[in-house]
Write a protein that holds these residues in place. Structure first.
Motif, short mmCIF file in Angstrom:
data_model
loop_
_atom_site.label_atom_id
_atom_site.label_comp_id
_atom_site.label_asym_id
_atom_site.label_seq_id
_atom_site.Cartn_x
_atom_site.Cartn_y
_atom_site.Cartn_z
N HIS A 111 -2.92 -5.35 -5.03
CA HIS A 111 -2.93 -3.92 -4.14
C HIS A 111 -1.57 -3.11 -4.48
O HIS A 111 -1.65 -2.04 -4.49
CB HIS A 111 -3.05 -4.45 -2.76
CG HIS A 111 -3.16 -3.23 -1.89
ND1 HIS A 111 -4.29 -2.59 -1.51
CD2 HIS A 111 -2.41 -2.70 -1.03
CE1 HIS A 111 -4.15 -1.63 -0.77
NE2 HIS A 111 -2.85 -1.60 -0.33
N HIS A 115 -1.18 0.59 -5.83
CA HIS A 115 -0.52 2.18 -5.13
C HIS A 115 0.28 2.48 -6.20
O HIS A 115 0.51 3.86 -6.37
CB HIS A 115 0.40 1.45 -3.97
CG HIS A 115 -0.45 1.46 -2.74
ND1 HIS A 115 -0.88 2.54 -2.06
CD2 HIS A 115 -0.57 0.47 -1.52
CE1 HIS A 115 -1.71 2.17 -0.99
NE2 HIS A 115 -1.41 0.88 -0.76
N SER A 141 4.26 1.28 2.93
CA SER A 141 2.73 1.51 3.47
C SER A 141 2.88 0.58 4.89
O SER A 141 4.11 0.47 5.60
CB SER A 141 1.79 0.63 2.71
OG SER A 141 1.94 -0.45 2.49
N ASP A 351 -4.97 3.83 1.45
CA ASP A 351 -5.70 2.78 0.67
C ASP A 351 -6.88 3.42 -0.19
O ASP A 351 -7.79 4.34 0.52
CB ASP A 351 -6.04 1.65 1.43
CG ASP A 351 -4.81 0.85 1.81
OD1 ASP A 351 -4.01 0.91 1.18
OD2 ASP A 351 -4.96 -0.19 2.69
ZN ZN Z 1 -2.09 -0.19 1.02
#
Ligand code: ZN
Ligand code: KG4
Length: 383
Positions: A111, A115, A141, A351
């Motif tokens: 993940h 980003h 985040s 996201d």
């Molecule tokens: Zn995130």
């Protein structure tokens, strides 16, 4: 030409996107779960159940928006971690089933790498294919405040973690302060908007003090002939900031006003105008001061790391990168230091799955495919 379908379900957004060659977004669909708002934070069990409800329609819409059929897709990319295990498993199971049914490869994506690639994707989409190294990325985040030195070897990217939060992530601090002050969830966007009407000098926050840790770099990084940075790691710490807000609330007798606001908010689906209307100036000044203190600390620490590593390009990404004051403060600091700084668009800061499909493209070229055993890794590290 490679069409990659990306799927993301690590937290409270169910997302799917189709990206061509890691640089053209053909579609990007994000369904945000509203069910968590009343709890002031993400409830893992609810997140997993909401993903189950949303995943099929979200993927269908991503394909339809891109005007492609499932059979046209060349690979399915999915977030493996980090994130909530139950939430991740929904996306992974769905991606596996699709890859199996279509007989196409499956690609597992971190993940956080997603980003970082959100920025690279949009730069390429705008025709900017040249990235000047050294590249430093700040992933900031709700779950992370991590600084990575990024390297590119052929198509493959690798990451060296040189700083991270010791306690709360920056977005977590925004969310907890918002919860404490009855400003809804997620807290970042509301605090950002309210701060424009407040006096950021009204409340003084002590500078964040953290005991230094000697820096460690991985063997891989050192053996690649990189200059090994000396001194202390570039860590962050934000739980103290949140505690300072709590203490301010207690010593200034703000409880009653907060509970009154909480009761009013429970009756409506508040807009930013509602928040402005029912939030007193004292609280608006407090959040503006909190945001200023957060931004100044994040920017100062990141620019110190950029200086030490002779950074040419700084990528600032993740939900908190949507913050308007953070962006302008970074723009100014980077200009002064002669560093180029890039952010994702607001849509790709939080996201989404376009970033997952984009991060998967170098892996597609390298034929780095996941096998049927691949499973969710809640604490997956980025290397
Ligand atoms: Zn995130
Ligand atoms: O990247 P993201 O969507 O999910 C995670 O991977 O965590 O980030 C969500 C976080 C939340 O903590 C939210 O409050 C924060 O990003 N956020 C902001 C802003 N927009 C979202 N924080 C500060 N200012 C904003 N404008």
């Amino acid at each position: 030409m490679a069409l990659i379908l990306g799927i993301e379900s690590s937290c409270d957004e169910t997302a799917a996107a189709v990206v061509r060659d890691g640089e053209q977004q053909l579609s990007s669909v994000v369904a945000s779960q509203l069910a968590h708002q009343q709890y002031g934070g993400v409830v893992p069990e609810i997140a997993a159940r909401e993903h189950l409800r949303a995943i099929a329609p979200v993927v269908r819409k991503a394909l339809a928006d891109a005007n492609v059929k499932a059979e046209d897709v060349d690979a399915i990319a999915v977030t493996q971690g980090p994130g909530l295990a139950g939430a991740l498993l929904v996306g992974i199971s769905y991606a596996k089933a699709m890859a199996f049914a279509l007989d196409e490869p499956l690609i597992a994506v971190n993940h956080l790498e997603g980003h970082i690639h959100a920025v690279l994707l949009e730069q390429r989409q705008a025709g900017n294919h040249q990235v000047d190294f050294p590249v430093l990325s700040l992933v900031i985040s709700g779950g992370h405040t991590h600084l990575y030195l990024c390297e590119q070897h052929g198509n493959a990217w690798t990451y060296e973690l040189i700083g991270r939060t010791r306690d709360d992530a920056a977005g977590e601090a925004f969310d907890k302060v918002a919860k404490l002050l009855a400003l809804g969830y997620p807290g970042g966007p509301v605090i950002d908007k309210l701060s424009k009407f407040g006096d950021a000098k009204a409340v003084k926050f002590a500078p964040v003090q953290i005991k230094g840790h000697p820096r460690k770099v991985s063997k891989r990084y050192a053996q690649a002939g990189n200059p090994v940075p000396q001194g202390e790691s570039h860590d962050f710490s934000y739980s103290g900031m949140k505690t300072a807000v709590l203490r301010y609330v207690e010593t200034n007798g703000m409880r009653e006003a907060i509970e009154k606001r909480r009761a009013e908010l429970a009756k409506i689906q508040p807009t930013i105008d509602d928040f402005r209307r029912i939030t007193d100036q004292h609280t608006i000044d407090l959040v503006a001061s909190f945001q200023r203190a957060m931004v100044e600390d994040v920017v100062a620490k990141t620019m110190a790391a950029a200086r030490e590593t002779s950074t040419a390009t700084l990528l600032v990404t993740g939900g908190v990168a949507a913050n308007s004051e953070l962006r302008s403060c970074f723009d100014q600091a980077a200009a002064e230091e002669g560093v180029r700084v890039f952010f994702p668009s607001l849509k790709l800061s939080t996201d989404n799955a376009a970033m997952i499909a984009a991060a998967a493209y170098p892996k597609f070229l390298a034929q780095e495919f996941a096998d049927a055993e691949m499973s969710a890794e809640a604490g997956l590290a980025l290397r």
